[in-house]
Design a protein around this motif. Sequence first.
Motif, PDB file in Angstrom:
ATOM      1  N   HIS A  42      -2.090   5.828  11.146  1.00 27.26           N
ATOM      2  CA  HIS A  42      -3.502   5.430  11.139  1.00 27.26           C
ATOM      3  C   HIS A  42      -4.303   6.042  12.276  1.00 27.26           C
ATOM      4  O   HIS A  42      -5.499   5.807  12.364  1.00 27.26           O
ATOM      5  CB  HIS A  42      -3.606   3.904  11.254  1.00 27.26           C
ATOM      6  N   GLU A  94      -5.404  -1.622   5.569  1.00 24.67           N
ATOM      7  CA  GLU A  94      -5.533  -0.223   5.201  1.00 24.67           C
ATOM      8  C   GLU A  94      -6.296   0.617   6.214  1.00 24.67           C
ATOM      9  O   GLU A  94      -6.318   1.832   6.133  1.00 24.67           O
ATOM     10  CB  GLU A  94      -6.157  -0.108   3.805  1.00 24.67           C
ATOM     11  N   THR A  97       0.860  -1.175   0.000  1.00 18.08           N
ATOM     12  CA  THR A  97       0.000   0.000   0.000  1.00 18.08           C
ATOM     13  C   THR A  97       0.903   1.233   0.000  1.00 18.08           C
ATOM     14  O   THR A  97       2.074   1.142   0.361  1.00 18.08           O
ATOM     15  CB  THR A  97      -0.849   0.023   1.279  1.00 18.08           C
TER      16      THR A  97
END
Length: 815
Positions: free
Chosen positions: A430, A394, A82
């Motif tokens: 995150h 993700e 990613t």
Amino acid sequence: MRADRRIARVIVDVPSKETDRPFDYEVPDSLLADTEIGSRVKVPFGPRTVMGYVVDLTTALSASLTRLKAIIDVLDVTPPLTPELVRLAFWLSEVYLCRKITALHAMVPAVLKGRYHRMLRVHPHAPPATALPDAERQLIERIESKQEVPLSQALTWPGVNRTIIRRLIREKRLLLVEHVGDRATLRTVTWVKPALSSDELSRCLADIPARSVRQRAVLEQFIHHPEEIPLPDLLTRAGTTRSVVGKLVEKGWLTWEEREVYRDPYGEHAFEHKPPLPLTDQQQQALDTILSALNSNKERTILLHGVTGSGKTEVYLQAIDATIRQGKQAIVLVPEISLTPQMVKRFKERFGSEVAVLHSGLSDGERYDEWRKIRSGEVRVAIGARSAIFAPFEQLGLIIIDEEHESSYKQEEQPKYHARDVALWRAREHGATVVLGSATPAVESYFLARTGVYEWVTLPQRVNNRPFPTVDVVDMREELRQGNRSLFSRKLRTSLTLCVERGEQAVLLLNRRGYSTFVLCRDCGEAMTCPHCDISLTYHQTNRTLRCHYCGYATQVPSTCPACGGTHIRYFGTGTQRVEEELARLFPGIRVIRMDVDTTNRKGAHERLLKAFGSGQADVLLGTQMIAKGLDFPRVTLVGVIAADTSLYLPDFRAAERTFQLLMQVSGRAGRHQLPGRVVIQTYNPEHYSVDLAARYQVESFYRQECRLRKQHRYPPFCGLFTVLLTHPDRALLMRSAHLAANRLQQDRLPGVEVLGPVPAPIPRLKDRYRMQVMVKYNVETDSVADLMHRLRELEDILDDPRLKWSVDRDGRID
Ligand code: ADP
Ligand code: ZN
């Protein structure tokens, strides 16, 4: 004509200083849709074709593109990385001083790493081979007859080695060509279904001659059960073969199709769903702290300091549950050796098919399959050892690091990262929560929690309120004075006898770090050492060999001393094998299961031995560190530590911490259930604070004392630390380089920076290479760090010697 074109910036799989930066490639129209940040691509690089990772996409005017090469192919449908992981790779290479390609590779499963099939061919302009020695001429002829031979295969032929091949390539007699491995293999299964209705099939059946029994059987199967079925199942049910089914497919009566499947290593186990347990007050408090962090959607770090058996795992499970309900994902790291089937079972019972498990026992294919479930978002929980921190989620909400103090969270090869540091980085990206769980946290984590950098929750009691076992420390010097030369003190002997008489079980731990069973000539005092490493050889009784645990060198035990010719060879040290012998001598008939590197190196052996012990097939489980953790056997009432202090004098500032942690962990193994437990620790240093405080469960005192000493001697967490390790086959050249490196780092005395060495490394020679190290301490808060990093990177130019290898190991907190 289009005015602008897509450009991909690619890190190529060519690990060298010059290629450690992105290279630009044009993205051809045909690949435009498939090329993303994180894609693996095949690109031309000089005369070769190599693999690479796309790290950025830009556009450029086509006029400026005349000399740009184009991407040849995109290797995966979904990019393995990613954009976040690409950024992480850049960060890793920055702070741990490794190449970008090395960092990128560390994040993908092995099957995706550039697989080059190195093939040998005969050079089209090779001179006649007649003048060559036989072995080389035969090598060339063999290759010629096959056109192309894998290098690895040629190396297995008699008389062939790398030196010969390298020379033949230089002489332009052989050619080495590389093919980039293509898409990783997926496992597929064929599914079969009828192409016609049951009625139509019945009519077809009438057309088949009666003697074609097997074709009829297949048709009948589908007439009665028209649903689709995997080919292997069909073959068993109808008692037939693939080719028979193929004939029916040809006739147009059936159809079949290949479908991708996952290799599920836990496939054969069925997991019964287990609901959450009602929490104790303590557990509830811990969970509430974690939940409030989760709900804040901000990066938060919580130290969950809970004694063994305090119910940490149950807290993890419920925190994960909350994470999933938020639509986010969780990573759980556990040390490799704690990743037991029991552990996995607890997660599978709670989350079923939401869990992917990554551990080293998996085949590359199985590992790849588990990883794809994460990448595709099919699962929302990844549990695994160190490298699972790179799980390509993700929407990461929670990262749990169980037994966070474990040294196995630090990787010893490039990239030399610490999973805790990576976790903190990802949490920042995150806005995720990190939970560090341990009964014996790392001194650093303890300090950061103490000083308010981390939040801190404790679980001071066991769930079932079982008392901790009583601990006796036995002074082995005193035993010797009393004339007891055995490995077993009188106390441990009596305790073990009683334990076995009661039909209970014991765990005996041999802390073997820094230990070896060595062999010595009593006449001249010569120890048998490895001819390639400055390390004594370890005696293996099963096949009477001496082995080097570092390079694998093995030799028969000599009957006479190679140095003086004397015949009085003696075995020293306390290997597990010796303890096993002594057990057999002192306790006739006792049943022992031994767990060490020798008995557990085969796949599944670890699990099998534990199962045997758990089902009562032995009285004693004897082993190294690997038995100290995670084991939970209700009938274990005695834990004996043969020699607590073998790790105390290692040249490592964490020696005391490691000893303390180990002793605390092993005490946790006894008396976990109904039966009360007892621990006997044998030592030559009963007064050492790490032994004494562990025996008295004085956790706070230990950490306070250790912090005081670390501060006094300036070690992490009171500074940052780099160790530069240099190795070279030539001692004098190594010394020169090591001094050059130290001088550069020391130049102009950066504020707060302290350079120690060069000194010989703890293992001064390994695999025929001499080893030296330079240690650098610095203040975490100062600006000198950037300057220091810059100088470390510069070493690459200063240490310009192709035979020199060097690496930097970073320790301590990274800000
Ligand atoms: P730790 O991870 O701290 O060593 P565990 O989570 O393994 O502790 O818990 C120890 C034992 O207590 C396990 O057998 C677990 O099933 C049980 N347990 C944990 N929490 C509870 C609870 N709230 N109620 C009842 N039993 C519990
Ligand atoms: Zn060796």
